[in-house]
Design a protein around this motif. Sequence first.
Motif, PDB file in Angstrom:
ATOM      1  N   ASN A 182       9.358  -1.228   6.924  1.00  0.00           N
ATOM      2  CA  ASN A 182       8.715   0.007   7.387  1.00  0.00           C
ATOM      3  C   ASN A 182       7.289  -0.222   7.885  1.00  0.00           C
ATOM      4  OD1 ASN A 182      10.498   2.439   6.845  1.00  0.00           O
ATOM      5  ND2 ASN A 182      10.604   1.434   4.858  1.00  0.00           N
ATOM      6  N   ARG A 183       6.632  -1.211   7.315  1.00  0.00           N
ATOM      7  CA  ARG A 183       5.200  -1.360   7.548  1.00  0.00           C
ATOM      8  C   ARG A 183       4.812  -2.825   7.633  1.00  0.00           C
ATOM      9  NH1 ARG A 183       0.318   1.142   5.966  1.00  0.00           N
ATOM     10  NH2 ARG A 183      -1.154   0.388   7.529  1.00  0.00           N
ATOM     11  N   ASN A 184       4.085  -3.188   8.646  1.00  0.00           N
ATOM     12  CA  ASN A 184       3.606  -4.563   8.810  1.00  0.00           C
ATOM     13  C   ASN A 184       2.096  -4.578   8.580  1.00  0.00           C
ATOM     14  OD1 ASN A 184       3.417  -7.281   9.406  1.00  0.00           O
ATOM     15  ND2 ASN A 184       3.324  -6.944  11.613  1.00  0.00           N
ATOM     16  N   LEU A 185       1.699  -4.894   7.355  1.00  0.00           N
ATOM     17  CA  LEU A 185       0.271  -4.904   7.033  1.00  0.00           C
ATOM     18  C   LEU A 185      -0.419  -6.109   7.656  1.00  0.00           C
ATOM     19  CD1 LEU A 185       0.226  -3.990   3.233  1.00  0.00           C
ATOM     20  CD2 LEU A 185      -0.242  -2.477   5.161  1.00  0.00           C
ATOM     21  N   PHE A 186      -1.660  -5.894   8.062  1.00  0.00           N
ATOM     22  CA  PHE A 186      -2.482  -7.005   8.534  1.00  0.00           C
ATOM     23  C   PHE A 186      -2.991  -7.749   7.304  1.00  0.00           C
ATOM     24  CE2 PHE A 186      -6.318  -9.015  10.201  1.00  0.00           C
ATOM     25  CZ  PHE A 186      -5.856  -9.512  11.422  1.00  0.00           C
ATOM     26  N   SER A 187      -2.688  -9.026   7.201  1.00  0.00           N
ATOM     27  CA  SER A 187      -2.935  -9.716   5.922  1.00  0.00           C
ATOM     28  C   SER A 187      -3.770 -10.982   6.067  1.00  0.00           C
ATOM     29  CB  SER A 187      -1.599 -10.065   5.248  1.00  0.00           C
ATOM     30  OG  SER A 187      -0.798 -10.856   6.102  1.00  0.00           O
ATOM     31  N   ASN A 188      -4.987 -10.821   6.556  1.00  0.00           N
ATOM     32  CA  ASN A 188      -5.938 -11.929   6.557  1.00  0.00           C
ATOM     33  C   ASN A 188      -6.494 -12.057   5.138  1.00  0.00           C
ATOM     34  OD1 ASN A 188      -8.131 -13.634   6.719  1.00  0.00           O
ATOM     35  ND2 ASN A 188      -8.880 -12.799   8.647  1.00  0.00           N
ATOM     36  N   GLN A 189      -6.097 -13.114   4.434  1.00  0.00           N
ATOM     37  CA  GLN A 189      -6.429 -13.240   3.020  1.00  0.00           C
ATOM     38  C   GLN A 189      -7.855 -13.716   2.759  1.00  0.00           C
ATOM     39  OE1 GLN A 189      -2.099 -14.930   2.843  1.00  0.00           O
ATOM     40  NE2 GLN A 189      -3.018 -15.214   0.838  1.00  0.00           N
ATOM     41  N   ASP A 190      -8.580 -14.072   3.812  1.00  0.00           N
ATOM     42  CA  ASP A 190      -9.944 -14.573   3.646  1.00  0.00           C
ATOM     43  C   ASP A 190     -10.997 -13.585   4.135  1.00  0.00           C
ATOM     44  OD1 ASP A 190      -9.366 -17.066   2.443  1.00  0.00           O
ATOM     45  OD2 ASP A 190      -8.691 -17.832   4.370  1.00  0.00           O
ATOM     46  N   ARG A 191     -10.625 -12.337   4.228  1.00  0.00           N
ATOM     47  CA  ARG A 191     -11.598 -11.322   4.635  1.00  0.00           C
ATOM     48  C   ARG A 191     -12.594 -11.058   3.507  1.00  0.00           C
ATOM     49  NH1 ARG A 191      -8.095  -6.454   7.359  1.00  0.00           N
ATOM     50  NH2 ARG A 191      -8.453  -7.086   9.517  1.00  0.00           N
ATOM     51  N   LYS A 192     -13.849 -10.898   3.889  1.00  0.00           N
ATOM     52  CA  LYS A 192     -14.855 -10.477   2.923  1.00  0.00           C
ATOM     53  C   LYS A 192     -14.676  -8.981   2.689  1.00  0.00           C
ATOM     54  CE  LYS A 192     -18.339 -13.768   4.565  1.00  0.00           C
ATOM     55  NZ  LYS A 192     -19.688 -13.878   5.184  1.00  0.00           N
ATOM     56  N   TYR A 193     -14.591  -8.608   1.429  1.00  0.00           N
ATOM     57  CA  TYR A 193     -14.333  -7.200   1.131  1.00  0.00           C
ATOM     58  C   TYR A 193     -14.963  -6.841  -0.202  1.00  0.00           C
ATOM     59  CZ  TYR A 193     -11.674  -2.804   1.149  1.00  0.00           C
ATOM     60  OH  TYR A 193     -11.310  -1.479   1.192  1.00  0.00           O
ATOM     61  N   MET A 194     -15.452  -5.603  -0.291  1.00  0.00           N
ATOM     62  CA  MET A 194     -15.972  -5.087  -1.554  1.00  0.00           C
ATOM     63  C   MET A 194     -15.143  -3.869  -1.929  1.00  0.00           C
ATOM     64  SD  MET A 194     -19.898  -4.588  -2.809  1.00  0.00           S
ATOM     65  CE  MET A 194     -20.395  -3.192  -1.785  1.00  0.00           C
ATOM     66  N   SER A 195     -14.730  -3.784  -3.177  1.00  0.00           N
ATOM     67  CA  SER A 195     -13.721  -2.804  -3.568  1.00  0.00           C
ATOM     68  C   SER A 195     -14.247  -1.374  -3.672  1.00  0.00           C
ATOM     69  CB  SER A 195     -13.066  -3.221  -4.886  1.00  0.00           C
ATOM     70  OG  SER A 195     -14.015  -3.322  -5.933  1.00  0.00           O
ATOM     71  N   ASP A 196     -15.512  -1.130  -3.357  1.00  0.00           N
ATOM     72  CA  ASP A 196     -15.966   0.259  -3.298  1.00  0.00           C
ATOM     73  C   ASP A 196     -15.301   1.008  -2.151  1.00  0.00           C
ATOM     74  OD1 ASP A 196     -17.380  -1.158  -1.368  1.00  0.00           O
ATOM     75  OD2 ASP A 196     -19.201   0.042  -1.579  1.00  0.00           O
ATOM     76  N   ASP A 197     -14.662   0.272  -1.220  1.00  0.00           N
ATOM     77  CA  ASP A 197     -13.925   0.894  -0.122  1.00  0.00           C
ATOM     78  C   ASP A 197     -12.423   0.937  -0.385  1.00  0.00           C
ATOM     79  OD1 ASP A 197     -15.851   1.772   1.634  1.00  0.00           O
ATOM     80  OD2 ASP A 197     -15.883  -0.059   2.829  1.00  0.00           O
TER      81      ASP A 197
ATOM     82  N   GLN B 296       4.779  -6.797  -1.967  1.00  0.00           N
ATOM     83  CA  GLN B 296       5.478  -5.789  -1.178  1.00  0.00           C
ATOM     84  C   GLN B 296       6.982  -6.051  -1.229  1.00  0.00           C
ATOM     85  OE1 GLN B 296       3.470  -5.626   2.899  1.00  0.00           O
ATOM     86  NE2 GLN B 296       2.488  -7.408   1.960  1.00  0.00           N
ATOM     87  N   SER B 297       7.748  -4.986  -1.345  1.00  0.00           N
ATOM     88  CA  SER B 297       9.202  -5.138  -1.306  1.00  0.00           C
ATOM     89  C   SER B 297       9.660  -5.391   0.128  1.00  0.00           C
ATOM     90  CB  SER B 297       9.891  -3.889  -1.857  1.00  0.00           C
ATOM     91  OG  SER B 297       9.753  -2.808  -0.940  1.00  0.00           O
ATOM     92  N   GLU B 298      10.878  -5.896   0.272  1.00  0.00           N
ATOM     93  CA  GLU B 298      11.419  -6.145   1.612  1.00  0.00           C
ATOM     94  C   GLU B 298      11.557  -4.849   2.390  1.00  0.00           C
ATOM     95  OE1 GLU B 298      11.809  -9.033   3.100  1.00  0.00           O
ATOM     96  OE2 GLU B 298      10.939  -9.895   1.283  1.00  0.00           O
ATOM     97  N   LYS B 299      11.930  -3.781   1.712  1.00  0.00           N
ATOM     98  CA  LYS B 299      12.065  -2.491   2.406  1.00  0.00           C
ATOM     99  C   LYS B 299      10.705  -1.972   2.861  1.00  0.00           C
ATOM    100  CE  LYS B 299      16.440  -0.840   0.532  1.00  0.00           C
ATOM    101  NZ  LYS B 299      17.167   0.264  -0.154  1.00  0.00           N
ATOM    102  N   TYR B 300       9.660  -2.245   2.068  1.00  0.00           N
ATOM    103  CA  TYR B 300       8.327  -1.844   2.503  1.00  0.00           C
ATOM    104  C   TYR B 300       7.948  -2.600   3.776  1.00  0.00           C
ATOM    105  CZ  TYR B 300       3.332  -0.806   2.540  1.00  0.00           C
ATOM    106  OH  TYR B 300       2.081  -0.381   2.937  1.00  0.00           O
TER     107      TYR B 300
ATOM    108  N   ASN C 198      14.801  -1.824  -5.950  1.00  0.00           N
ATOM    109  CA  ASN C 198      15.301  -2.054  -4.582  1.00  0.00           C
ATOM    110  C   ASN C 198      15.012  -0.871  -3.661  1.00  0.00           C
ATOM    111  OD1 ASN C 198      16.528  -3.572  -2.555  1.00  0.00           O
ATOM    112  ND2 ASN C 198      18.547  -2.662  -2.949  1.00  0.00           N
ATOM    113  N   VAL C 199      13.750  -0.416  -3.680  1.00  0.00           N
ATOM    114  CA  VAL C 199      13.332   0.688  -2.814  1.00  0.00           C
ATOM    115  C   VAL C 199      12.073   0.255  -2.060  1.00  0.00           C
ATOM    116  CG1 VAL C 199      14.305   2.411  -4.380  1.00  0.00           C
ATOM    117  CG2 VAL C 199      11.893   1.750  -4.623  1.00  0.00           C
ATOM    118  N   THR C 200      11.589   1.139  -1.213  1.00  0.00           N
ATOM    119  CA  THR C 200      10.309   0.885  -0.545  1.00  0.00           C
ATOM    120  C   THR C 200       9.209   0.921  -1.601  1.00  0.00           C
ATOM    121  OG1 THR C 200      11.105   1.931   1.488  1.00  0.00           O
ATOM    122  CG2 THR C 200       8.712   1.713   1.214  1.00  0.00           C
ATOM    123  N   SER C 201       8.552  -0.206  -1.813  1.00  0.00           N
ATOM    124  CA  SER C 201       7.620  -0.275  -2.937  1.00  0.00           C
ATOM    125  C   SER C 201       6.557  -1.347  -2.731  1.00  0.00           C
ATOM    126  CB  SER C 201       8.376  -0.551  -4.241  1.00  0.00           C
ATOM    127  OG  SER C 201       9.151  -1.729  -4.124  1.00  0.00           O
TER     128      SER C 201
END
Length: 532
Positions: free
Chosen positions: A469-484, A462-466, A419-422
């Motif tokens: 504190n933070r509102n991540l941009f969450s477009n789940q269909d973005r093309k991404y390569m994990s080298d970044d 993400q936890s509720e406390k996270y 129950n922490v920021t996590s």
Amino acid sequence: MSKFFKIFSKYLLLILVAILFECVFSKLALSLVLNLVENILFAIVLICPLYCFGNNKLKSYYLNVSFVVFSVFLFVETAFYYLFKTIFTESAIFVAFDTNSEETKEFIGFYFDTPIIVLGISLLVVTLFLLTKLNKLSLQFPRIATKMSLLAFGIIILLKFSGLIIYNLPFMIARSAVGYHIESSKLGDYAKDKMGSFTNVERSIKIYGEEIYVVIVGESTARSHLGIYGYYRNTTPLLDAMKDELTIYNKVISPDTYTIASLTKVLTLGNYENPDAKYNGSIIQLLNQAGFKTYWISAQKPLGANDSYVTKIGMGASESYFLNIKNAKEKTLYDEVLVKKMHEVLQDKNDKKVVFLHTLGTHMNYKYRYPEHYNVFKDIPRSKFKKDVIYSQINAYDNAVRYTDYIVKSVIESVKSKNVTSAVLYFSDHGEEVYDDIEFSGHFRDMVRTKNVYEIPFVLWQSEKYKQNRNLFSNQDRKYMSDDLFHSMADLFCIKAKDVDSSRSIFSEHLRERTRIVFDTLDYDAYFKTGD
């Protein structure tokens, strides 16, 4: 020169055995013809030193050893081509250097089949027979060291400038060994310098109270075999049940198809555009400098004949644990030991923690990756390849995925209970081909054949406390390569620094999608026409 040709004919017979095997079990290709030419020339090079020795006993010893070594190399390269439909390359040798004895045993158990056994026995019998013939030959011939040295040198020059040298396995091993040592030495600095040289490091937002972040690094897990990604089998029932709490990214791929090449980019500043930046700093160093206490907990053995590249990055953590050392007498180790150790480190009184869990995941041999009570899938799976051995491998892989589902859920529940920021991030180092598109199981670097070896799961909790504190941009269909992913993790942990680029973070609204290059020059999306 009649004795020369008598000796050469014995080498040629060995080569013919390999050619016959390739004709029966592999499709003939230009690379096989070039390899044949290289083997013939290399055999001549090996014979030449006989004319430089004056002592007959020394000649006999050299002849026997070089002939056996030639036979062994011939077996290895022929078997490799049969299995992977490509010649030995530096990347394959790098993997071998970074592999421990237990992984080697599993590899042999997974891939060795009847044709490989037939090849091995055939070459062994022929080698022993030919050795008896060679030992009956008189080695009394003129010592013409200068001529033979020039001949050997000329052939080596020809191999080099014709490009045939890349088909010579001893040369490739020697060159790779030097390259491995150089790179390993550079990455070794991470274990000594735990802070790195990052500048202007600060938190992007002020978070009060305890923070816990866990990064689960999967192994050889193909996105296409996870139920949460639409696989026909229910391989992820636990994650499915909490799907509303997860952000499931649909279009993430790995930068490469084997652990070394992938994770040395994922965990560092290195990427396709600048691979050597992997020496410039790791995410663990950045976290240390930002005031976090970091933990690296691995179910993979840290040592083979050499230190693992990934081990050296992981040893940059404040505390590192390699649990496979303590379980060396066990036949296998299950990833649940990571969860148990994570419970321990979460009791640490430090308010800011990041825990990396390096799993065995779904790495071959798949049947060793899960306990017996996870042997759920036993029926005939969907497959266009109708063989019992294939059905067995697919079932084992899906069982391993189901066990991974349990591991990821267990980690999330453990962190959630604090129950922490996590937050918990799960991804795999690379994917896997499991008889989905071709009749093959495993991953490969040196021939692009299927997208399954690149497509990886990428899941965030993400936890509720996270979230407060933070509102991540969450477009789940973005093309991404994990080298970044270095930049994404820095963003996730709310860290800014001179080297952190938010336009490379999948969690940032400022992300700039880039061309995803794999296999050195290949545009992934154009090649596979994914429609992403």
